[in-house]
Design a protein around this motif. Sequence first.
Motif, PDB file in Angstrom:
ATOM      1  N   GLY A   1       0.798  -1.227   0.000  1.00  0.00           N
ATOM      2  CA  GLY A   1       0.000   0.000   0.000  1.00  0.00           C
ATOM      3  C   GLY A   1       0.830   1.276   0.000  1.00  0.00           C
ATOM      4  O   GLY A   1       0.335   2.355  -0.318  1.00  0.00           O
TER       5      GLY A   1
ATOM      6  N   ARG B   1      -0.757   2.091  -9.885  1.00  0.00           N
ATOM      7  CA  ARG B   1       0.408   1.611 -10.639  1.00  0.00           C
ATOM      8  C   ARG B   1       0.197   1.746 -12.143  1.00  0.00           C
ATOM      9  O   ARG B   1      -0.883   1.399 -12.654  1.00  0.00           O
TER      10      ARG B   1
ATOM     11  N   PHE C   1      -8.924 -11.112  -2.856  1.00  0.00           N
ATOM     12  CA  PHE C   1      -7.588 -10.989  -2.259  1.00  0.00           C
ATOM     13  C   PHE C   1      -7.690 -10.188  -0.972  1.00  0.00           C
ATOM     14  O   PHE C   1      -8.643  -9.455  -0.751  1.00  0.00           O
TER      15      PHE C   1
ATOM     16  N   GLY D   1      -5.412  -7.858   0.527  1.00  0.00           N
ATOM     17  CA  GLY D   1      -4.323  -6.893   0.794  1.00  0.00           C
ATOM     18  C   GLY D   1      -3.018  -7.621   0.572  1.00  0.00           C
ATOM     19  O   GLY D   1      -2.995  -8.839   0.348  1.00  0.00           O
TER      20      GLY D   1
ATOM     21  N   GLN E   1      -0.920  -8.666   2.524  1.00  0.00           N
ATOM     22  CA  GLN E   1      -0.543  -9.659   3.518  1.00  0.00           C
ATOM     23  C   GLN E   1      -1.512 -10.850   3.662  1.00  0.00           C
ATOM     24  O   GLN E   1      -1.319 -11.704   4.510  1.00  0.00           O
TER      25      GLN E   1
ATOM     26  N   VAL F   1      -6.660 -15.143  -4.255  1.00  0.00           N
ATOM     27  CA  VAL F   1      -5.281 -14.909  -3.783  1.00  0.00           C
ATOM     28  C   VAL F   1      -5.330 -15.011  -2.257  1.00  0.00           C
ATOM     29  O   VAL F   1      -5.820 -14.108  -1.580  1.00  0.00           O
TER      30      VAL F   1
ATOM     31  N   ALA G   1      -6.255   1.199   1.188  1.00  0.00           N
ATOM     32  CA  ALA G   1      -6.456   2.332   0.275  1.00  0.00           C
ATOM     33  C   ALA G   1      -6.018   2.039  -1.156  1.00  0.00           C
ATOM     34  O   ALA G   1      -6.705   2.437  -2.104  1.00  0.00           O
TER      35      ALA G   1
ATOM     36  N   SER H   1      -5.830  -0.898  -2.737  1.00  0.00           N
ATOM     37  CA  SER H   1      -6.780  -1.827  -3.358  1.00  0.00           C
ATOM     38  C   SER H   1      -8.021  -1.068  -3.818  1.00  0.00           C
ATOM     39  O   SER H   1      -8.492  -1.237  -4.947  1.00  0.00           O
TER      40      SER H   1
ATOM     41  N   GLU I   1      -7.491   1.066  -6.845  1.00  0.00           N
ATOM     42  CA  GLU I   1      -7.431   0.259  -8.072  1.00  0.00           C
ATOM     43  C   GLU I   1      -8.834  -0.133  -8.530  1.00  0.00           C
ATOM     44  O   GLU I   1      -9.144  -0.108  -9.724  1.00  0.00           O
TER      45      GLU I   1
ATOM     46  N   TYR J   1     -10.232  -5.006   7.295  1.00  0.00           N
ATOM     47  CA  TYR J   1      -9.370  -5.806   8.176  1.00  0.00           C
ATOM     48  C   TYR J   1      -9.680  -5.370   9.601  1.00  0.00           C
ATOM     49  O   TYR J   1      -9.495  -4.196   9.961  1.00  0.00           O
TER      50      TYR J   1
HETATM   51  C1  LIG Z   1      -3.710  -4.254   7.255  1.00  0.00           C
HETATM   52  C2  LIG Z   1      -3.400  -2.821   7.002  1.00  0.00           C
HETATM   53  O1  LIG Z   1      -3.291  -2.021   7.907  1.00  0.00           O
HETATM   54  N1  LIG Z   1      -3.243  -2.501   5.711  1.00  0.00           N
HETATM   55  C3  LIG Z   1      -2.914  -1.157   5.294  1.00  0.00           C
HETATM   56  C4  LIG Z   1      -1.738  -1.199   4.308  1.00  0.00           C
HETATM   57  O2  LIG Z   1      -2.216  -1.864   3.193  1.00  0.00           O
HETATM   58  P1  LIG Z   1      -1.821  -3.074   2.313  1.00  0.00           P
HETATM   59  O3  LIG Z   1      -0.530  -2.866   1.699  1.00  0.00           O
HETATM   60  O4  LIG Z   1      -2.041  -4.343   3.047  1.00  0.00           O
HETATM   61  O5  LIG Z   1      -3.065  -2.941   1.307  1.00  0.00           O
HETATM   62  P2  LIG Z   1      -3.519  -1.973   0.149  1.00  0.00           P
HETATM   63  O6  LIG Z   1      -4.874  -2.373  -0.135  1.00  0.00           O
HETATM   64  O7  LIG Z   1      -3.311  -0.533   0.394  1.00  0.00           O
HETATM   65  O8  LIG Z   1      -2.542  -2.387  -1.058  1.00  0.00           O
HETATM   66  C5  LIG Z   1      -2.403  -3.687  -1.488  1.00  0.00           C
HETATM   67  C6  LIG Z   1      -1.645  -3.638  -2.789  1.00  0.00           C
HETATM   68  O9  LIG Z   1      -1.068  -4.909  -3.028  1.00  0.00           O
HETATM   69  C7  LIG Z   1      -1.481  -5.394  -4.283  1.00  0.00           C
HETATM   70  N2  LIG Z   1      -1.507  -6.858  -4.214  1.00  0.00           N
HETATM   71  C8  LIG Z   1      -2.325  -7.486  -3.326  1.00  0.00           C
HETATM   72  C9  LIG Z   1      -2.326  -8.864  -3.252  1.00  0.00           C
HETATM   73  C10 LIG Z   1      -1.464  -9.583  -4.117  1.00  0.00           C
HETATM   74  O10 LIG Z   1      -1.400 -10.813  -4.104  1.00  0.00           O
HETATM   75  N3  LIG Z   1      -0.685  -8.912  -4.987  1.00  0.00           N
HETATM   76  C11 LIG Z   1      -0.659  -7.561  -5.056  1.00  0.00           C
HETATM   77  O11 LIG Z   1       0.064  -6.994  -5.866  1.00  0.00           O
HETATM   78  C12 LIG Z   1      -2.819  -4.744  -4.555  1.00  0.00           C
HETATM   79  O12 LIG Z   1      -3.090  -4.730  -5.937  1.00  0.00           O
HETATM   80  C13 LIG Z   1      -2.564  -3.348  -3.966  1.00  0.00           C
HETATM   81  O13 LIG Z   1      -1.858  -2.544  -4.884  1.00  0.00           O
HETATM   82  O14 LIG Z   1      -1.423   0.153   3.915  1.00  0.00           O
HETATM   83  C14 LIG Z   1      -2.489   0.851   3.270  1.00  0.00           C
HETATM   84  C15 LIG Z   1      -1.993   2.233   2.897  1.00  0.00           C
HETATM   85  O15 LIG Z   1      -1.675   2.968   4.042  1.00  0.00           O
HETATM   86  C16 LIG Z   1      -3.729   0.902   4.160  1.00  0.00           C
HETATM   87  O16 LIG Z   1      -4.806   1.511   3.466  1.00  0.00           O
HETATM   88  C17 LIG Z   1      -4.101  -0.507   4.573  1.00  0.00           C
HETATM   89  O17 LIG Z   1      -5.230  -0.476   5.408  1.00  0.00           O
END
Ligand SMILES: CC(=O)N[C@H]1[C@@H](OP(=O)(O)OP(=O)(O)OC[C@H]2O[C@@H](n3ccc(=O)[nH]c3=O)[C@H](O)[C@@H]2O)O[C@H](CO)[C@@H](O)[C@@H]1O
Length: 359
Positions: free
Chosen positions: A12, A164, A192, A194, A196, A219, A263, A265, A268, A281
């Motif tokens: 994120g 992206r 999916f 996030g 994690q 995922v 944010a 996700s 996107e 979450y």
């Molecule tokens: C648990 C938690 O506190 N999560 C925070 C974390 O997000 P976190 O990084 O977990 O999640 P986000 O939704 O912001 O972003 C996920 C990103 O990972 C990508 N993706 C996901 C799965 C996968 O297998 N491959 C992949 O590429 C998605 O397309 C997206 O671009 O930081 C974000 C920005 O501050 C916050 O809004 C989220 O609340």
Amino acid sequence: MKVVIACGGTGGHLFPGIAVAEELLKQGHEPLLIISEKKVDAEASAKYENLRFEVMPAVAKPSTLSPKMIPFLLGLVKSIGQCKQLLKTEKAEVVLGMGGFTSFAPAYAGKKLGLRTYVHDSNAVPGKTNIMIAKYCTKVLLGLEAASSYFPGRDTAVVGTPVRGELENLPSREEAAAKWGLDPAKPTLLVFGGSQGARGLNTLVVEAAESLECQVLHVAGQLDFERVKGLVGGREGYHTLDFCDDMPSAYAVADGVICRSGASSMTELAYLALPSVLIPYPYAADDHQTANAKVFADAGAALMAQEKDLDGEKLAALARQLLPGAPEREALVTQTRILGEGSAVEEIVNVVVGETSAS
Ligand SMILES: CC(=O)N[C@H]1[C@@H](OP(=O)(O)OP(=O)(O)OC[C@H]2O[C@@H](n3ccc(=O)[nH]c3=O)[C@H](O)[C@@H]2O)O[C@H](CO)[C@@H](O)[C@@H]1O
């Protein structure tokens, strides 16, 4: 212009930082990205050979009374020193932190060196670190208007959250379906949790899918992958994977999405006008994922439910509204598309390279 972007720690923060760096590069500027030592950063940055990355240790802040506080403070001082050195060697003119603890040392070092310094926060409830960093920043850049009230007296601008560049050109539905071993003619849900993963959400989806007439691309996250695969068994039209390093192909085959309300996700989903069921979450800091999801739900752009209120059947009833032919789907798509208008990357780049004086 030489711009240092601090963006590691989680998808994120990382992907929006990469999107800004790519646009800066396109415009002839010289971005350098600071990422953390985490595996997720190394994996995600590996395919961007056109960009320069610098790995810096970043330690999350422990609670104030924790015995870990002393080593943390020592580490922070060291980290600020390293950042100052890097900014000087790089002859950086601007520092942009994409939020979270990895942004603190670079932003603080930038301020001390008299550089223009920005922090971006993409959530409806900003992180505590970002509120702390804001006092060292020329301007605070926000993903959602809802966060403005957390920065009284600071110069803020609502710019959205960068998407992206690779999502600009999705593969065809046929190509994407072939990649996942799915049928392009059948309705398909993407799931999916996030970057994690998400155990509770995973279990609910496997249960819900039993009564849904659609394919599922799930995922599950690295930690929960084997368990979910076991639960799914050999179900036809259900493809499970651990981590998805090709989100464009995942989105390209999806008619609807079930995911957390991080944010990036959500940004996107809006960019691609995909209807969704958002399941915050439950343990996110200050419950910020609920606040994020509410922004979309209040706009009629997504359905939202708390994990504790759901079972397989209830989730199936919500997910059905995302599938082609469902009467609710069109309005969700229209409202989602409205939220996806405008380009956060352009707005951020304009601020970062366009402003000339530090405050
Ligand atoms: C648990 C938690 O506190 N999560 C925070 C974390 O997000 P976190 O990084 O977990 O999640 P986000 O939704 O912001 O972003 C996920 C990103 O990972 C990508 N993706 C996901 C799965 C996968 O297998 N491959 C992949 O590429 C998605 O397309 C997206 O671009 O930081 C974000 C920005 O501050 C916050 O809004 C989220 O609340």
